[in-house]
Design a protein around this motif. Sequence first.
Motif, PDB file in Angstrom:
ATOM      1  N   ASP A  65      25.442  18.087 -33.296  1.00 56.77           N
ATOM      2  CA  ASP A  65      26.585  17.769 -34.226  1.00 56.77           C
ATOM      3  C   ASP A  65      27.111  16.292 -33.948  1.00 56.77           C
ATOM      4  O   ASP A  65      27.084  15.420 -34.949  1.00 56.77           O
ATOM      5  CB  ASP A  65      27.867  18.491 -34.186  1.00 56.77           C
ATOM      6  CG  ASP A  65      28.747  18.330 -35.457  1.00 56.77           C
ATOM      7  OD1 ASP A  65      28.320  18.353 -36.604  1.00 56.77           O
ATOM      8  OD2 ASP A  65      29.893  17.737 -35.019  1.00 56.77           O
ATOM      9  N   GLY A  66      27.142  16.011 -32.969  1.00 55.64           N
ATOM     10  CA  GLY A  66      27.420  14.640 -32.438  1.00 55.64           C
ATOM     11  C   GLY A  66      26.325  13.569 -32.856  1.00 55.64           C
ATOM     12  O   GLY A  66      26.662  12.378 -33.286  1.00 55.64           O
ATOM     13  N   SER A  69      25.936  13.329 -36.671  1.00 50.21           N
ATOM     14  CA  SER A  69      27.217  12.643 -37.015  1.00 50.21           C
ATOM     15  C   SER A  69      27.033  10.946 -37.161  1.00 50.21           C
ATOM     16  O   SER A  69      27.376  10.459 -37.990  1.00 50.21           O
ATOM     17  CB  SER A  69      28.562  13.146 -36.493  1.00 50.21           C
ATOM     18  OG  SER A  69      28.912  14.511 -36.977  1.00 50.21           O
ATOM     19  N   ARG A  70      26.562  10.806 -36.030  1.00 51.50           N
ATOM     20  CA  ARG A  70      26.294   9.252 -35.642  1.00 51.50           C
ATOM     21  C   ARG A  70      25.405   8.818 -36.650  1.00 51.50           C
ATOM     22  O   ARG A  70      25.663   7.577 -37.326  1.00 51.50           O
ATOM     23  CB  ARG A  70      26.024   9.181 -34.305  1.00 51.50           C
ATOM     24  CG  ARG A  70      26.924   9.024 -33.396  1.00 51.50           C
ATOM     25  CD  ARG A  70      26.390   8.648 -31.933  1.00 51.50           C
ATOM     26  NE  ARG A  70      25.398   9.369 -31.404  1.00 51.50           N
ATOM     27  CZ  ARG A  70      25.779  10.530 -30.589  1.00 51.50           C
ATOM     28  NH1 ARG A  70      26.828  10.840 -30.436  1.00 51.50           N
ATOM     29  NH2 ARG A  70      24.755  10.983 -30.170  1.00 51.50           N
ATOM     30  N   ALA A  72      24.520  10.075 -39.643  1.00 46.89           N
ATOM     31  CA  ALA A  72      25.194   9.946 -40.953  1.00 46.89           C
ATOM     32  C   ALA A  72      26.127   8.848 -41.061  1.00 46.89           C
ATOM     33  O   ALA A  72      26.172   8.077 -42.188  1.00 46.89           O
ATOM     34  CB  ALA A  72      25.992  11.174 -41.273  1.00 46.89           C
ATOM     35  N   ASP A  73      27.028   8.406 -40.100  1.00 51.12           N
ATOM     36  CA  ASP A  73      27.791   7.293 -40.191  1.00 51.12           C
ATOM     37  C   ASP A  73      27.100   5.957 -40.453  1.00 51.12           C
ATOM     38  O   ASP A  73      27.417   5.215 -41.122  1.00 51.12           O
ATOM     39  CB  ASP A  73      28.794   7.374 -38.944  1.00 51.12           C
ATOM     40  CG  ASP A  73      29.657   8.291 -38.939  1.00 51.12           C
ATOM     41  OD1 ASP A  73      30.004   8.936 -39.864  1.00 51.12           O
ATOM     42  OD2 ASP A  73      30.355   8.569 -37.932  1.00 51.12           O
ATOM     43  N   CYS A 124      26.706  23.555 -40.716  1.00 55.10           N
ATOM     44  CA  CYS A 124      27.615  22.101 -40.447  1.00 55.10           C
ATOM     45  C   CYS A 124      26.495  21.080 -40.181  1.00 55.10           C
ATOM     46  O   CYS A 124      26.758  19.993 -40.446  1.00 55.10           O
ATOM     47  CB  CYS A 124      28.557  22.672 -39.205  1.00 55.10           C
ATOM     48  SG  CYS A 124      29.457  21.013 -39.182  1.00 55.10           S
ATOM     49  N   LYS A 128      25.039  17.464 -42.740  1.00 58.96           N
ATOM     50  CA  LYS A 128      25.195  16.329 -42.289  1.00 58.96           C
ATOM     51  C   LYS A 128      23.984  15.581 -42.357  1.00 58.96           C
ATOM     52  O   LYS A 128      23.575  14.490 -42.694  1.00 58.96           O
ATOM     53  CB  LYS A 128      25.625  15.890 -40.786  1.00 58.96           C
ATOM     54  CG  LYS A 128      27.352  16.241 -40.798  1.00 58.96           C
ATOM     55  CD  LYS A 128      27.808  16.380 -39.362  1.00 58.96           C
ATOM     56  CE  LYS A 128      29.414  16.812 -39.583  1.00 58.96           C
ATOM     57  NZ  LYS A 128      30.082  16.940 -38.195  1.00 58.96           N
ATOM     58  N   THR A 131      23.257  14.769 -45.869  1.00 59.72           N
ATOM     59  CA  THR A 131      23.583  13.133 -46.263  1.00 59.72           C
ATOM     60  C   THR A 131      22.660  12.229 -45.812  1.00 59.72           C
ATOM     61  O   THR A 131      22.563  11.165 -46.622  1.00 59.72           O
ATOM     62  CB  THR A 131      24.947  13.124 -45.539  1.00 59.72           C
ATOM     63  OG1 THR A 131      26.075  13.831 -45.939  1.00 59.72           O
ATOM     64  CG2 THR A 131      25.571  11.700 -45.892  1.00 59.72           C
TER      65      THR A 131
END
Length: 207
Positions: A65-66, A69-70, A72-73, A124, A128, A131
């Motif tokens: 997830d980390g 998430s990076r 996606a950001d 979850c 992401k 995205t």
Amino acid sequence: MSVDAISSRTNEQRALISRKAAELFARKGYAATSMNEIAEASHLSKPGLYHHFKDKAEVLFHIADGHVSRLADIVTGVEALGLAPERRLPELIEVFMLEYAEAQNEHRVLTEDVRFLDADAQACVVEKERTVVRVFADAVAAARPDLDGTQLPKVLTMFLFGMLNWMFTWFQPNGHLTHDDLAPIATQLFLHGIFGVEVQRRPVALR
């Protein structure tokens, strides 16, 4: 010690555990790695490890997830720049490659081990990932507006990810080429095909 300092130290410790676990998962596989090995690699006792993570699945989720998430950001950050279509896709490929250079173990875990998570945790992570795919597909569609109304932008995007996502299976970062070298090659290959790849001649050092 202040609450903020304790929180910062806890986050740093969890990040260290995640890095060490990602190295183990990438080398041995998630299923073959034990919590004892993660604790030893992190220089913690087993109770110390369980203070930060309740089980191996939580460690895996924290890594996957980390990382996603990076990603996606990063891609939504590029999207927000409002670059011209001819610049947006190359920029996305470049920043993606640079992130991979710093997170090869985490990327292998994301690619290979998410299947070991439970359904909610997988959902979850997958949300992401969607995205990331959507941003790339939009960039492909912007670069080729003539494909509007077809499925080809999504198909081409998946071809691109097929090229980028599996680099860790063959690429040796300590060899003659770096991720910086490969980013323009990947861009040229995807946009122009094999005949569009430019050969970069390295200067010869004079003795």
